[in-house]
Design a protein around this motif. Sequence first.
Motif, short mmCIF file in Angstrom:
data_model
loop_
_atom_site.label_atom_id
_atom_site.label_comp_id
_atom_site.label_asym_id
_atom_site.label_seq_id
_atom_site.Cartn_x
_atom_site.Cartn_y
_atom_site.Cartn_z
N UNK A 101 27.95 31.31 135.04
CA UNK A 101 28.96 31.07 134.01
C UNK A 101 28.61 29.79 133.25
N UNK A 102 28.15 28.77 133.94
CA UNK A 102 27.82 27.48 133.31
C UNK A 102 26.70 27.65 132.28
N UNK A 103 25.69 28.45 132.62
CA UNK A 103 24.58 28.69 131.70
C UNK A 103 25.07 29.36 130.43
N UNK A 104 25.89 30.38 130.59
CA UNK A 104 26.43 31.09 129.43
C UNK A 104 27.33 30.18 128.59
N UNK A 105 28.14 29.36 129.25
CA UNK A 105 29.01 28.43 128.52
C UNK A 105 28.17 27.44 127.71
N UNK A 106 27.10 26.91 128.34
CA UNK A 106 26.23 25.98 127.62
C UNK A 106 25.58 26.63 126.41
N UNK A 107 25.11 27.86 126.57
CA UNK A 107 24.49 28.58 125.46
C UNK A 107 25.48 28.77 124.31
N UNK A 108 26.71 29.16 124.66
CA UNK A 108 27.72 29.38 123.62
C UNK A 108 28.12 28.07 122.94
N UNK A 109 28.22 27.00 123.72
CA UNK A 109 28.53 25.69 123.13
C UNK A 109 27.43 25.26 122.17
N UNK A 110 26.17 25.48 122.56
CA UNK A 110 25.05 25.13 121.68
C UNK A 110 25.07 25.97 120.40
N UNK A 111 25.35 27.26 120.54
CA UNK A 111 25.45 28.12 119.36
C UNK A 111 26.55 27.63 118.44
N UNK A 112 27.68 27.26 119.03
CA UNK A 112 28.83 26.78 118.26
C UNK A 112 28.47 25.50 117.50
N UNK A 113 27.85 24.55 118.20
CA UNK A 113 27.47 23.28 117.57
C UNK A 113 26.40 23.48 116.50
N UNK A 114 25.42 24.32 116.79
CA UNK A 114 24.37 24.60 115.80
C UNK A 114 24.95 25.26 114.55
N UNK A 115 25.88 26.16 114.75
CA UNK A 115 26.52 26.83 113.62
C UNK A 115 27.30 25.83 112.77
N UNK A 116 28.02 24.93 113.44
CA UNK A 116 28.77 23.91 112.70
C UNK A 116 27.84 23.03 111.87
N UNK A 117 26.72 22.61 112.48
CA UNK A 117 25.77 21.78 111.76
C UNK A 117 25.16 22.52 110.58
N UNK A 118 24.82 23.78 110.79
CA UNK A 118 24.25 24.59 109.71
C UNK A 118 25.26 24.77 108.57
N UNK A 119 26.51 25.02 108.93
CA UNK A 119 27.55 25.21 107.92
C UNK A 119 27.71 23.93 107.09
N UNK A 120 27.71 22.79 107.74
CA UNK A 120 27.83 21.52 107.02
C UNK A 120 26.68 21.34 106.04
N UNK A 121 25.47 21.61 106.50
CA UNK A 121 24.29 21.49 105.64
C UNK A 121 24.36 22.48 104.48
#
Length: 128
Positions: A70-90
């Motif tokens: 579960x921790x691995x999947x949570x980390x992956x989803x958190x990274x996707x979420x943060x990457x998406x936010x950064x991309x959206x800002x750019x």
Amino acid sequence: MADESIKTAFVEIQGRMIETTRKLKQVQNQIRSKETEKKRAFLTMEELKQVPDDTNVYKSIGKTFVLETKATLMNEQENKFKDSEASITSLQSSREYLEKQISEVENNLRELLQQDPGLARQIMSMNV
């Protein structure tokens, strides 16, 4: 001579307008795509939070499902979420820049048409 240079300037401005509009649409589509990815990651994290830590969770890879913690999947989803936010800002800053360029091109076109009302009449009489 001046008439020919005005027509050349018009064609150049028209080309810039078409190109900038195309880029703007592309950026808007990328923003929509990243917002969807961000929402999917958020919803996945919300569902994973409700699952007990010792539950088997599976990650979809194509047609295959792989057992993950579960921790691995949570980390992956958190990274996707943060990457998406950064991309959206750019992408939003790119969109703002392109919108400014479009307004500048529109102003240039307006000035050009005010310089030569005959060109404006020619353009209006063309069947596009």
